[in-house]
Design a protein around this motif. Structure first.
Motif, PDB file in Angstrom:
ATOM      1  N   TRP A 190       8.477   3.446  12.623  1.00  0.00           N
ATOM      2  CA  TRP A 190       8.953   2.228  12.735  1.00  0.00           C
ATOM      3  C   TRP A 190       7.685   0.836  11.549  1.00  0.00           C
ATOM      4  CZ3 TRP A 190      10.787  -2.145  16.373  1.00  0.00           C
ATOM      5  CH2 TRP A 190      11.442  -0.972  17.861  1.00  0.00           C
ATOM      6  N   ASP A 191       8.006  -0.067  10.796  1.00  0.00           N
ATOM      7  CA  ASP A 191       7.499   0.287   8.912  1.00  0.00           C
ATOM      8  C   ASP A 191       7.657  -2.076   9.306  1.00  0.00           C
ATOM      9  OD1 ASP A 191       7.024  -0.444   6.470  1.00  0.00           O
ATOM     10  OD2 ASP A 191       8.856  -0.041   5.824  1.00  0.00           O
ATOM     11  N   THR A 192       7.015  -2.585   9.246  1.00  0.00           N
ATOM     12  CA  THR A 192       6.368  -3.656   9.404  1.00  0.00           C
ATOM     13  C   THR A 192       5.986  -4.618   8.164  1.00  0.00           C
ATOM     14  OG1 THR A 192       5.844  -5.439  10.448  1.00  0.00           O
ATOM     15  CG2 THR A 192       4.144  -4.061  10.417  1.00  0.00           C
ATOM     16  N   ALA A 193       6.010  -5.052   7.758  1.00  0.00           N
ATOM     17  CA  ALA A 193       6.119  -6.317   6.094  1.00  0.00           C
ATOM     18  C   ALA A 193       4.462  -7.059   7.077  1.00  0.00           C
ATOM     19  CB  ALA A 193       6.590  -7.680   5.545  1.00  0.00           C
ATOM     20  N   PHE A 248      -7.434  11.850   9.346  1.00  0.00           N
ATOM     21  CA  PHE A 248      -8.134  11.082   7.675  1.00  0.00           C
ATOM     22  C   PHE A 248      -7.492  12.515   7.001  1.00  0.00           C
ATOM     23  CE2 PHE A 248      -9.190   9.165   3.867  1.00  0.00           C
ATOM     24  CZ  PHE A 248      -9.413   9.468   3.750  1.00  0.00           C
ATOM     25  N   LEU A 249      -5.950  11.672   5.668  1.00  0.00           N
ATOM     26  CA  LEU A 249      -5.649  11.902   4.428  1.00  0.00           C
ATOM     27  C   LEU A 249      -5.653  11.312   3.682  1.00  0.00           C
ATOM     28  CD1 LEU A 249      -3.188  14.482   6.413  1.00  0.00           C
ATOM     29  CD2 LEU A 249      -5.261  15.684   4.632  1.00  0.00           C
ATOM     30  N   GLU A 250      -5.318  12.377   2.287  1.00  0.00           N
ATOM     31  CA  GLU A 250      -5.080  11.020   1.029  1.00  0.00           C
ATOM     32  C   GLU A 250      -3.661  11.723   0.622  1.00  0.00           C
ATOM     33  OE1 GLU A 250      -8.215  10.847  -1.992  1.00  0.00           O
ATOM     34  OE2 GLU A 250      -9.141   9.131  -1.247  1.00  0.00           O
ATOM     35  N   THR A 251      -2.734  10.599   0.413  1.00  0.00           N
ATOM     36  CA  THR A 251      -1.165  10.934   0.306  1.00  0.00           C
ATOM     37  C   THR A 251      -0.904  10.580  -0.809  1.00  0.00           C
ATOM     38  OG1 THR A 251      -0.749   9.280   0.851  1.00  0.00           O
ATOM     39  CG2 THR A 251      -0.930  11.251   2.359  1.00  0.00           C
ATOM     40  N   SER A 252       0.119  10.791  -1.582  1.00  0.00           N
ATOM     41  CA  SER A 252       1.053  10.260  -2.590  1.00  0.00           C
ATOM     42  C   SER A 252       1.806  10.369  -2.309  1.00  0.00           C
ATOM     43  CB  SER A 252       0.710  11.192  -4.091  1.00  0.00           C
ATOM     44  OG  SER A 252       1.956  10.397  -4.871  1.00  0.00           O
ATOM     45  N   ALA A 253       2.787   9.556  -1.954  1.00  0.00           N
ATOM     46  CA  ALA A 253       4.463   9.492  -2.001  1.00  0.00           C
ATOM     47  C   ALA A 253       4.663   9.517  -3.452  1.00  0.00           C
ATOM     48  CB  ALA A 253       4.835   7.470  -1.379  1.00  0.00           C
ATOM     49  N   VAL A 275       0.893  -1.166   0.390  1.00  0.00           N
ATOM     50  CA  VAL A 275       0.323  -0.143   0.404  1.00  0.00           C
ATOM     51  C   VAL A 275       1.241   1.472   0.066  1.00  0.00           C
ATOM     52  CG1 VAL A 275      -1.747  -1.273   1.013  1.00  0.00           C
ATOM     53  CG2 VAL A 275      -0.227   0.601   2.348  1.00  0.00           C
ATOM     54  N   GLY A 276       2.115   1.042  -0.053  1.00  0.00           N
ATOM     55  CA  GLY A 276       2.750   2.465   0.006  1.00  0.00           C
ATOM     56  C   GLY A 276       3.839   2.690   1.134  1.00  0.00           C
ATOM     57  N   LYS A 277       3.385   2.248   2.574  1.00  0.00           N
ATOM     58  CA  LYS A 277       4.061   1.956   3.623  1.00  0.00           C
ATOM     59  C   LYS A 277       5.462   2.736   4.136  1.00  0.00           C
ATOM     60  CE  LYS A 277       2.591  -2.024   6.140  1.00  0.00           C
ATOM     61  NZ  LYS A 277       2.682  -2.459   5.025  1.00  0.00           N
ATOM     62  N   SER A 278       6.530   1.356   2.964  1.00  0.00           N
ATOM     63  CA  SER A 278       7.851   2.266   3.280  1.00  0.00           C
ATOM     64  C   SER A 278       8.089   3.045   2.297  1.00  0.00           C
ATOM     65  CB  SER A 278       8.771   0.744   2.407  1.00  0.00           C
ATOM     66  OG  SER A 278       7.863  -0.782   3.529  1.00  0.00           O
ATOM     67  N   GLN A 279       6.965   3.288   1.080  1.00  0.00           N
ATOM     68  CA  GLN A 279       7.324   4.561   0.136  1.00  0.00           C
ATOM     69  C   GLN A 279       7.213   6.209   1.405  1.00  0.00           C
ATOM     70  OE1 GLN A 279       9.100   4.526  -1.671  1.00  0.00           O
ATOM     71  NE2 GLN A 279       8.770   3.121  -3.555  1.00  0.00           N
ATOM     72  N   LEU A 280       6.111   5.956   1.408  1.00  0.00           N
ATOM     73  CA  LEU A 280       5.844   6.772   2.482  1.00  0.00           C
ATOM     74  C   LEU A 280       6.837   7.328   3.768  1.00  0.00           C
ATOM     75  CD1 LEU A 280       1.671   6.881   3.001  1.00  0.00           C
ATOM     76  CD2 LEU A 280       2.763   7.803   2.027  1.00  0.00           C
ATOM     77  N   LYS A 311      11.508  -2.664  -2.940  1.00  0.00           N
ATOM     78  CA  LYS A 311      10.897  -3.833  -2.561  1.00  0.00           C
ATOM     79  C   LYS A 311      10.294  -3.787  -1.215  1.00  0.00           C
ATOM     80  CE  LYS A 311      15.509  -5.774  -3.964  1.00  0.00           C
ATOM     81  NZ  LYS A 311      15.967  -4.051  -5.022  1.00  0.00           N
ATOM     82  N   ALA A 312       9.971  -5.375  -0.696  1.00  0.00           N
ATOM     83  CA  ALA A 312       8.883  -5.814   0.047  1.00  0.00           C
ATOM     84  C   ALA A 312       9.714  -5.875   1.666  1.00  0.00           C
ATOM     85  CB  ALA A 312       7.752  -7.050   0.116  1.00  0.00           C
ATOM     86  N   THR A 313       8.914  -5.032   2.766  1.00  0.00           N
ATOM     87  CA  THR A 313       9.468  -5.325   4.186  1.00  0.00           C
ATOM     88  C   THR A 313       9.282  -6.272   4.563  1.00  0.00           C
ATOM     89  OG1 THR A 313       8.818  -2.301   3.950  1.00  0.00           O
ATOM     90  CG2 THR A 313       9.531  -3.668   5.817  1.00  0.00           C
ATOM     91  N   ILE A 314      10.703  -6.620   4.961  1.00  0.00           N
ATOM     92  CA  ILE A 314      10.941  -8.107   5.903  1.00  0.00           C
ATOM     93  C   ILE A 314      11.048  -7.849   7.005  1.00  0.00           C
ATOM     94  CG2 ILE A 314      12.011 -10.211   5.653  1.00  0.00           C
ATOM     95  CD1 ILE A 314      10.714  -9.703   3.018  1.00  0.00           C
TER      96      ILE A 314
END
Length: 224
Positions: free
Chosen positions: A71-74, A157-162, A28-33, A47-50
């Motif tokens: 913190w970001d998780t898979a 609530f907000l809509e974003t674009s990384a 969904v773009g967590k790591s990119q955000l 790449k997918a977060t491991i």
């Protein structure tokens, strides 16, 4: 596990550390955000977060140096169930992220919210994020649907674009400012119950290195 970011101010002094968790389905773009906010980077080849990783960035709020430890998780959480309780422990803020072009990522938000509320502090500040707003022509979730859900559950609530950085700063700053104010209100409440006539010497302990919370509130913040 990875760490990044810098300390605010010439002296490197940090007044507060606030732990924030990113949750939601994979891709969904967590790591990119996180990369956009912490380092102003975006990679089309992400790449997918491991497992779990985190980044840091320091903001200035109320003339105090506030370090966001994000913190970001898979997203395939069941594969990393062992990290769940430790991942949420001490978190004072959360970003609940879905992809506006994938209906199932929004349909899973109630499950993520349930897990968050089961493991995190009851006063945690939560913001719902509809990511990939640059893909408007592929939109599957109307903004109103998400807004209605957020209002019902008491979420920001907000809509974003990384990709193009739309609302990324705004979303993190909103979350950090609200955490700061929430901690500050707790401090005021605690101080008043102990000694209604004075705030002197009252402080609140927050997860991570914490200092005394200032008595005044402010609605402005800026990135360091």
């Amino acid at each position: 596990m990875a760490g990044g970011g810098g300390y605010g101010g010439a002296s490197g002094k940090v007044d507060y550390v606030f732990k924030v968790v990113l949750i939601g389905d994979s891709a969904v773009g967590k790591s990119q955000l996180l990369a956009r906010f912490a380092r102003d980077e975006f990679s089309l080849d992400s790449k997918a977060t491991i497992g779990v990783e985190f980044q840091t960035r320091t903001l200035t709020i109320e003339e105090k140096s506030v370090k966001a430890q994000i913190w970001d998780t898979a997203g395939q959480e069941s594969r990393y169930r062992a990290v769940t309780s430790a991942y949420y422990r001490g978190a004072v803020g959360a970003m609940l992220v879905y992809d506006i072009t994938k209906r199932e990522t929004f349909d899973h938000i109630p499950r993520w919210l349930e897990e968050l509320r089961a493991h995190a502090d009851k006063n945690i500040v939560i913001i719902l994020i509809g990511n990939k707003s640059d893909l408007e022509d592929q939109r599957a979730i109307p903004t109103e649907d998400a807004k209605e859900f957020a209002e019902k559950e008491g979420l920001f609530f907000l809509e974003t674009s990384a990709l193009n950085a739309t609302n990324v700063e705004n979303s993190f700053n909103t979350l950090m400012m609200e955490i700061f104010n929430t901690v500050n209100k707790k401090s005021l409440s605690s101080a008043e119950s102990n000694n209604p006539g004075s705030l002197a010497g009252k402080k609140i302990v927050i997860p991570g290195p914490g200092q005394e919370v200032p008595a005044k509130t402010s609605t402005c913040c800026s990135s360091a």
